[in-house]
Design a protein around this motif. Structure first.
Motif, PDB file in Angstrom:
ATOM      1  N   LYS A  83     -26.128   6.979 -62.524  1.00  0.00           N
ATOM      2  CA  LYS A  83     -27.125   6.729 -62.081  1.00  0.00           C
ATOM      3  C   LYS A  83     -27.610   5.780 -62.073  1.00  0.00           C
ATOM      4  CE  LYS A  83     -30.477   9.176 -61.432  1.00  0.00           C
ATOM      5  NZ  LYS A  83     -31.544   9.896 -60.998  1.00  0.00           N
ATOM      6  N   LYS A  85     -30.019   2.017 -61.381  1.00  0.00           N
ATOM      7  CA  LYS A  85     -31.013   1.593 -59.928  1.00  0.00           C
ATOM      8  C   LYS A  85     -30.982   0.153 -60.631  1.00  0.00           C
ATOM      9  CE  LYS A  85     -34.865   4.632 -59.910  1.00  0.00           C
ATOM     10  NZ  LYS A  85     -35.870   5.111 -60.817  1.00  0.00           N
ATOM     11  N   GLU A  86     -30.761  -0.078 -59.182  1.00  0.00           N
ATOM     12  CA  GLU A  86     -30.772  -2.121 -58.470  1.00  0.00           C
ATOM     13  C   GLU A  86     -32.318  -2.088 -58.916  1.00  0.00           C
ATOM     14  OE1 GLU A  86     -28.193  -3.764 -55.446  1.00  0.00           O
ATOM     15  OE2 GLU A  86     -30.306  -2.722 -54.686  1.00  0.00           O
ATOM     16  N   SER A  89     -35.966  -3.564 -55.984  1.00  0.00           N
ATOM     17  CA  SER A  89     -35.746  -2.213 -54.669  1.00  0.00           C
ATOM     18  C   SER A  89     -35.551  -0.875 -54.598  1.00  0.00           C
ATOM     19  CB  SER A  89     -34.073  -3.085 -53.871  1.00  0.00           C
ATOM     20  OG  SER A  89     -33.634  -1.986 -54.210  1.00  0.00           O
ATOM     21  N   GLU A  90     -34.947  -0.822 -55.870  1.00  0.00           N
ATOM     22  CA  GLU A  90     -35.620   0.561 -56.719  1.00  0.00           C
ATOM     23  C   GLU A  90     -34.170   1.706 -56.401  1.00  0.00           C
ATOM     24  OE1 GLU A  90     -38.543   2.075 -58.439  1.00  0.00           O
ATOM     25  OE2 GLU A  90     -39.449   0.495 -59.495  1.00  0.00           O
ATOM     26  N   ASN A  91     -33.466   0.900 -55.507  1.00  0.00           N
ATOM     27  CA  ASN A  91     -32.210   2.211 -54.826  1.00  0.00           C
ATOM     28  C   ASN A  91     -31.353   2.905 -56.056  1.00  0.00           C
ATOM     29  OD1 ASN A  91     -33.078   1.291 -52.128  1.00  0.00           O
ATOM     30  ND2 ASN A  91     -32.009  -0.596 -52.031  1.00  0.00           N
ATOM     31  N   GLU A  92     -31.302   3.794 -55.701  1.00  0.00           N
ATOM     32  CA  GLU A  92     -30.533   4.198 -57.194  1.00  0.00           C
ATOM     33  C   GLU A  92     -29.028   4.230 -56.792  1.00  0.00           C
ATOM     34  OE1 GLU A  92     -33.635   7.223 -58.692  1.00  0.00           O
ATOM     35  OE2 GLU A  92     -31.876   8.405 -57.519  1.00  0.00           O
ATOM     36  N   TYR A  93     -27.997   4.520 -57.349  1.00  0.00           N
ATOM     37  CA  TYR A  93     -26.638   3.942 -56.616  1.00  0.00           C
ATOM     38  C   TYR A  93     -25.510   4.562 -57.802  1.00  0.00           C
ATOM     39  CZ  TYR A  93     -27.319   0.104 -53.660  1.00  0.00           C
ATOM     40  OH  TYR A  93     -28.220   0.060 -52.790  1.00  0.00           O
ATOM     41  N   LYS A 175     -24.732   5.254 -52.380  1.00  0.00           N
ATOM     42  CA  LYS A 175     -25.620   5.248 -53.189  1.00  0.00           C
ATOM     43  C   LYS A 175     -25.102   6.995 -53.483  1.00  0.00           C
ATOM     44  CE  LYS A 175     -28.032   3.138 -49.802  1.00  0.00           C
ATOM     45  NZ  LYS A 175     -29.634   2.084 -50.526  1.00  0.00           N
TER      46      LYS A 175
END
Length: 179
Positions: A83, A85-86, A89-93, A175
């Motif tokens: 995992k 993190k961006e 934004s803290e979006n998880e990829y 995601k």
């Protein structure tokens, strides 16, 4: 080939050969030349100056199809998903990482017993769990023909997995879904 036979099953070695052949076909863009000639003729400096390593030309959709053509066990001996993190934004990829406990890592460690440059590379992967573009840079490969013998199938496999990993890291945009 001793290192391959020591660490992988016959089925896994066939999969590793598919990985190397796929990489060569993508790297050489269907040119009819051997691995060494193709790698040496690649305009590495120009591509780097434009902001792309040559691996950025690898078709990621074809690469994902390659993953489907190799056994899951082979894939898991080389890679795993992590995992990431961006920010901000803290979006998880979902991102591809090295399996530091897999057979591929053991293969690199064994290969490193006779090749100090690969030993350093294996340690870096072990320490970080990841592949970085500067770990094996094209200038190292082109300048040190003894440690990076492009005719050696072990070196070809190492480069194939390294560059395919970099390509995957750059292009995967999925995601993270908790399993």
């Amino acid at each position: 080939m001793t290192e391959l036979n020591k660490n992988f099953t016959a089925e896994q070695i066939a999969d590793l050969n598919k990985i190397t052949e796929f990489f060569k076909s993508e790297m050489c863009l269907q040119m009819d030349s051997d691995f060494k000639t193709c790698y040496e003729r690649t305009p590495h400096e120009y591509l780097e100056a434009t902001g792309n390593g040559f691996w950025a030309n690898i078709n990621f959709e074809k690469q994902k199809k390659l993953y489907e053509q190799i056994s899951e066990s082979t894939f898991k001996e080389i890679w795993m998903f992590c995992k990431s993190k961006e920010y901000p934004s803290e979006n998880e990829y979902k991102s591809i990482c090295a399996n530091a406990n897999g057979k591929y890592q053991k293969f690199l460690t064994d290969l490193g017993k006779t090749n100090p440059r690969i030993a350093k590379y294996a340690k870096r992967i072990w320490d970080s769990g990841d592949f970085y573009s500067m770990d094996i840079h094209y200038t190292h490969i082109l300048m040190d023909k003894k440690l990076f013998d492009l005719n050696d199938p072990n070196i070809q496999l190492t480069l194939a997995i390294h560059y395919l990993s970099l390509n995957d890291t750059e292009k995967r945009k999925e995601k993270w879904i908790a399993e």
